[in-house]
Structures are given as C-alpha cells and as structure tokens.
Design a protein around this motif. Structure first.
Motif, PDB file in Angstrom:
ATOM      1  N   VAL A  71      37.414  29.771  44.982  1.00 44.75           N
ATOM      2  CA  VAL A  71      38.707  29.578  45.640  1.00 44.75           C
ATOM      3  C   VAL A  71      39.497  30.872  45.722  1.00 44.75           C
ATOM      4  O   VAL A  71      40.407  30.997  46.546  1.00 44.75           O
ATOM      5  N   GLU A  72      39.165  31.852  44.884  1.00 45.58           N
ATOM      6  CA  GLU A  72      39.840  33.150  44.950  1.00 45.58           C
ATOM      7  C   GLU A  72      38.924  34.217  44.379  1.00 45.58           C
ATOM      8  O   GLU A  72      38.256  34.012  43.364  1.00 45.58           O
ATOM      9  N   LEU A  73      38.899  35.369  45.039  1.00 47.73           N
ATOM     10  CA  LEU A  73      38.097  36.512  44.605  1.00 47.73           C
ATOM     11  C   LEU A  73      38.943  37.753  44.801  1.00 47.73           C
ATOM     12  O   LEU A  73      39.331  38.081  45.928  1.00 47.73           O
ATOM     13  N   ALA A  74      39.268  38.433  43.700  1.00 48.12           N
ATOM     14  CA  ALA A  74      40.230  39.528  43.797  1.00 48.12           C
ATOM     15  C   ALA A  74      39.986  40.565  42.719  1.00 48.12           C
ATOM     16  O   ALA A  74      39.293  40.314  41.723  1.00 48.12           O
ATOM     17  N   ASP A  75      40.574  41.746  42.929  1.00 46.55           N
ATOM     18  CA  ASP A  75      40.584  42.760  41.886  1.00 46.55           C
ATOM     19  C   ASP A  75      41.357  42.228  40.689  1.00 46.55           C
ATOM     20  O   ASP A  75      42.294  41.434  40.837  1.00 46.55           O
ATOM     21  N   ARG A  76      40.978  42.684  39.520  1.00 47.22           N
ATOM     22  CA  ARG A  76      41.552  42.150  38.276  1.00 47.22           C
ATOM     23  C   ARG A  76      43.074  42.240  38.258  1.00 47.22           C
ATOM     24  O   ARG A  76      43.762  41.235  38.002  1.00 47.22           O
ATOM     25  N   ASP A  77      43.619  43.397  38.538  1.00 44.51           N
ATOM     26  CA  ASP A  77      45.072  43.568  38.435  1.00 44.51           C
ATOM     27  C   ASP A  77      45.811  42.700  39.445  1.00 44.51           C
ATOM     28  O   ASP A  77      46.858  42.121  39.145  1.00 44.51           O
ATOM     29  N   LEU A  78      45.266  42.615  40.674  1.00 39.69           N
ATOM     30  CA  LEU A  78      45.903  41.781  41.693  1.00 39.69           C
ATOM     31  C   LEU A  78      45.910  40.317  41.283  1.00 39.69           C
ATOM     32  O   LEU A  78      46.907  39.610  41.457  1.00 39.69           O
ATOM     33  N   LEU A  79      44.796  39.872  40.720  1.00 37.56           N
ATOM     34  CA  LEU A  79      44.679  38.453  40.368  1.00 37.56           C
ATOM     35  C   LEU A  79      45.662  38.073  39.270  1.00 37.56           C
ATOM     36  O   LEU A  79      46.268  36.999  39.309  1.00 37.56           O
ATOM     37  N   TYR A  80      45.848  38.935  38.288  1.00 40.87           N
ATOM     38  CA  TYR A  80      46.722  38.592  37.173  1.00 40.87           C
ATOM     39  C   TYR A  80      48.194  38.801  37.509  1.00 40.87           C
ATOM     40  O   TYR A  80      49.055  38.118  36.962  1.00 40.87           O
ATOM     41  N   LYS A  81      48.487  39.733  38.416  1.00 36.97           N
ATOM     42  CA  LYS A  81      49.887  39.979  38.765  1.00 36.97           C
ATOM     43  C   LYS A  81      50.370  39.038  39.860  1.00 36.97           C
ATOM     44  O   LYS A  81      51.484  38.509  39.786  1.00 36.97           O
ATOM     45  N   THR A  82      49.545  38.838  40.883  1.00 35.76           N
ATOM     46  CA  THR A  82      49.958  38.001  42.015  1.00 35.76           C
ATOM     47  C   THR A  82      48.846  37.040  42.406  1.00 35.76           C
ATOM     48  O   THR A  82      48.186  37.209  43.439  1.00 35.76           O
ATOM     49  N   PRO A  83      48.582  36.017  41.595  1.00 33.71           N
ATOM     50  CA  PRO A  83      47.565  35.023  41.984  1.00 33.71           C
ATOM     51  C   PRO A  83      48.009  34.273  43.231  1.00 33.71           C
ATOM     52  O   PRO A  83      49.171  33.881  43.357  1.00 33.71           O
ATOM     53  N   MET A  84      47.081  34.065  44.163  1.00 29.21           N
ATOM     54  CA  MET A  84      47.435  33.431  45.436  1.00 29.21           C
ATOM     55  C   MET A  84      47.082  31.949  45.481  1.00 29.21           C
ATOM     56  O   MET A  84      47.789  31.173  46.105  1.00 29.21           O
ATOM     57  N   HIS A  85      45.993  31.559  44.863  1.00 27.04           N
ATOM     58  CA  HIS A  85      45.610  30.150  44.909  1.00 27.04           C
ATOM     59  C   HIS A  85      46.375  29.376  43.838  1.00 27.04           C
ATOM     60  O   HIS A  85      46.502  29.844  42.703  1.00 27.04           O
ATOM     61  N   PRO A  86      46.910  28.197  44.172  1.00 30.92           N
ATOM     62  CA  PRO A  86      47.638  27.414  43.160  1.00 30.92           C
ATOM     63  C   PRO A  86      46.817  27.136  41.910  1.00 30.92           C
ATOM     64  O   PRO A  86      47.356  27.120  40.795  1.00 30.92           O
ATOM     65  N   TYR A  87      45.511  26.930  42.065  1.00 33.29           N
ATOM     66  CA  TYR A  87      44.671  26.681  40.895  1.00 33.29           C
ATOM     67  C   TYR A  87      44.617  27.918  39.994  1.00 33.29           C
ATOM     68  O   TYR A  87      44.670  27.808  38.770  1.00 33.29           O
ATOM     69  N   THR A  88      44.518  29.092  40.615  1.00 32.56           N
ATOM     70  CA  THR A  88      44.522  30.332  39.828  1.00 32.56           C
ATOM     71  C   THR A  88      45.845  30.480  39.088  1.00 32.56           C
ATOM     72  O   THR A  88      45.870  30.877  37.915  1.00 32.56           O
TER      73      THR A  88
END
Length: 410
Positions: free
Chosen positions: A260-277
C-alpha cells in the motif's frame, strides 16, 4: 576482508548464474518483482476439489537495488513471509515475474536454481527450528560449500571457523550442537550459513523477532556491519517498526497481500501518506518519561484484518479506514508515485492532495472508524491535505473545504 569462495565466483557465473559480477555498482537493479501472486488452494470433500484460495500475495511490484536494504512491514498474515519465500524461489508463484540481475527466475526448477542459490540466501525467522539438531555447527555452516561443490582456500573447516568468528561466535565451538547455544547465538549461526557463499541478496524473515530485546540490537548491528563490509543487499521482513527504521533505506508497507506504500525511510516516518501506514506509525511507543502523562494519539483500527480468502473489493483497507468513500469500495487504487521517492495506493492519501476530491460521502464503516481516531489526528490530516491541495494551483478549492461540502459526487 577476504570473501568466502572468492576464487570460484567466475566459475559459478559461467555455469549458468547471472552475468553481473560480485562487485556490481551500487544502485543497479538487482531484483525486480512484477505482478507477483501466490494463492494457496483450499480443497474440500472426498475428491479434494478446490473450493477457494488463500490470496497470500495478490499482485505486488517493487525493485531492490544493489547495496540497499528494503524493509517490509505489516500485520501478521499480510503476506510478508510468503513474499520472501517467493523471491528466494522456495515457493512457486501463482502468477507474476521475479527477475534477478535481469534473468527471469520465476519458474526455474531445482537444477536451474542451483547455480543461483549461492547468490540468493535466506535467514529464517525461528533460530530453533531452522537448524538441524542432529548436525554440528560445523556441518550446518559448511553445508553450502558441499552442496555447491566449492572448496574454499584453506579447506571448509578453516572457512567455517572464520565465518563463526565474523558473526561473533567462538571458532572453537565448531563441533558443538545447536541445543548448546542460546537463541541469539543460533540466529548468528543461521547468518553465518547464509553468508557462506558470499551471496548478493539476503532475505531476512523477521531475523530478530524470536530473540530477547537485549540480543536484538546485537543481531541488527551485526547485519548492518556485514552489509558495509561485504556489500550485501538485504530484504528485511519485520513487524518491529523500530528495527526496520534502523536498518532500512526504503520501506514497503503491506496489507492483505498488497503493497500500500513504498517510500524512502525518512519520508515514510515523517510524512506517511497511506492511512494504514499512519496507523502503524502511531503504534510505535516513544520511550520518553516526560511524555508518560501526555494524551496518546494512537490510532485504533476498527475490527480485524479481513480474510485473505475473500478480500474486500476496491481498496482492501476501506473496511477499517476513517477516510473511506464509495470510490474506495468500488475502485482499487494503483500504487503511484505522488512525491519523489514515495509511492502510495490510496484515493484519499494523508499529507497530500486528495486524489478523488469529488467523492466526499464517507462510508458507514469509515464513520465508525473515525470514532476511534483522535481529533488531533483528524484535524492534522485535514490541514495538511488542504495545504497540499492549495499549493499547486492558486484559488483552487482546498481538500478541507471539499470535505465540508454537503453534496456527494460532482
């Protein structure tokens, strides 16, 4: 450091493995997965006719570049371990394609995979059941050399003792049995076995989940050090978000057989886009004594994960999502790159402009789920979505204003 079986690398490639050399440039695509599926049949009756299928992995796409670490996270039962066994070809895919160094290995048999086994290795989740209790440690770690017909310089025993030393074990324990070691030591033995033939890709299936917390950091740091020293590429499957953050370059979030989401580590933890994330990230405990009395903003998801036998239509998360609308129920979102380095499959992403602004009427399940989400989270989501919506075009209607609209679809 001298790598094991270094002198035999060229011969192995000449015998049918991929043509990329051991010192492949970092950044080259090492593993490419396209539309990968694995459905386990459900058979009933006297004739064992198929009555359905468990859709463990149901169409995933991603790439792993040489020298990087891809972390894979998600709830239990989302298909992480099955995906790991598919890309190492321990399981036969139902559909899709797995390419290693440009070579299609999707349906290679035992003979075809043999030369590739030295390049693709796996560290298993349970250190207690992945080692044969009847074999000594020397036999276990030395097995890859015998199976591949490789004789390292100095002999197998000397090389095995060197590998044991590399992973932090006493080389004198060569003749001991697995029951004489602790869980952390057994996992180190599994790592030594995986590294015996100097693989290019190592798939680690929850390598620290069965270990004590005090040992987890040691094993994780060991994996990190070995990657720096040997130039390894990792796919690390885990459910501990702290571990994944520590070791990963990019992170894939799986839910019910889908990424449902695939992102660089820093982007994922700072600005998660998927509600599940976002819900997953809210569950990470913050070890700060000063916040012990602070009100928690943890997002509680409604209900359990649906059955992979009959997953929901459209977006599979819509039955538990507080932002789900009719389009989420009817149309499956595509994994697209909304910002550089961040791909998400969501019609109403967090921290970004709404991808379906015309659909504003929440589903009943979403209204019930919203009651479990703190007001601070809902307010923050509305503000960031509105800011992103206003940024591209001046004078446009913001996502927050669209969310307040009383009408349905435009």
């Amino acid at each position: 450091m001298t790598t094991p079986a270094e002198s035999d690398g060229t011969e192995a490639n000449a015998s049918g493995a991929a043509t990329l050399t051991k010192d492949a440039a970092p950044g080259d695509v090492l593993l490419k997965v396209t539309g990968l599926q694995k459905h386990f049949p459900i058979r009933k009756g006297l004739l064992q006719r198929q009555a359905g299928a468990v859709r463990a992995v149901d169409g995933i796409d991603f790439e792993v570049r040489a020298g990087e670490t891809l972390g894979v996270v998600g709830e239990s039962g989302c298909g992480k371990s099955t995906m790991g066994r598919l890309i190492t070809r321990l399981l036969e895919p139902t559909a899709g394609k797995v390419e290693f160094e440009g070579q299609d290995i999707t349906h290679l048999g035992v003979g075809g995979m043999r030369p590739l086994r030295r390049d693709v290795q796996m560290i298993f989740q349970d250190p207690y059941s992945s080692l044969n209790p009847r074999h000594t440690i020397g036999t276990i770690v030395g097995a890859p050399f015998k199976l591949q017909g490789v004789t390292p310089e100095g002999g197998i025993k000397k090389e095995v003792q060197r590998l044991l030393e590399v992973v932090g074990l006493n080389p004198e324990h060569y003749n001991r049995y697995p029951h004489e070691f602790s869980g952390g030591q057994r996992q180190r033995i599994g790592i030594a076995r995986a590294l015996a033939l100097n693989p290019k890709l190592v798939v680690a299936d929850e390598p620290v989940s069965a270990l004590d917390v005090s040992i987890q950091a040691q094993v994780v740091n060991l994996l990190d050090d070995l990657q720096q020293e040997l130039g390894l590429t990792y796919v690390i499957i885990a459910h501990d978000l702290s571990v994944v953050r520590h070791v990963s370059d990019r992170i894939a979030v799986m839910y019910l057989g889908k990424i449902v989401e695939l992102a660089d580590r820093d982007l994922l933890y700072k600005t998660p886009m998927h509600p599940y994330t976002k819900a997953l990230m809210s569950a990470v405990p913050i070890p700060d004594p000063r916040r012990k009395n602070a009100k928690s903003e943890r997002i509680l998801l409604k209900g359990d994960v649906p059955s992979p036998i009959s997953p929901p239509s459209g977006c599979r998360f819509h039955t538990r999502c507080w932002k789900a609308t009719e389009i989420c129920k009817t149309t499956e979102p595509v994994l697209v790159e909304l910002t550089p380095g961040q791909r998400v499959a969501c019609h109403h992403p967090e921290n970004f402009e709404d991808q379906a602004p015309q659909d504003t009427v929440l589903l009943t399940a979403a209204k019930e789920a919203a009651e479990l989400v703190p007001d601070e989270v809902l307010e923050e989501s509305a503000q960031t979505s509105a800011a992103e919506a206003e940024a591209p075009a001046e004078g446009g209607t913001s996502s927050a204003e669209k969310g307040d609209a009383s009408g349905g679809k435009a």
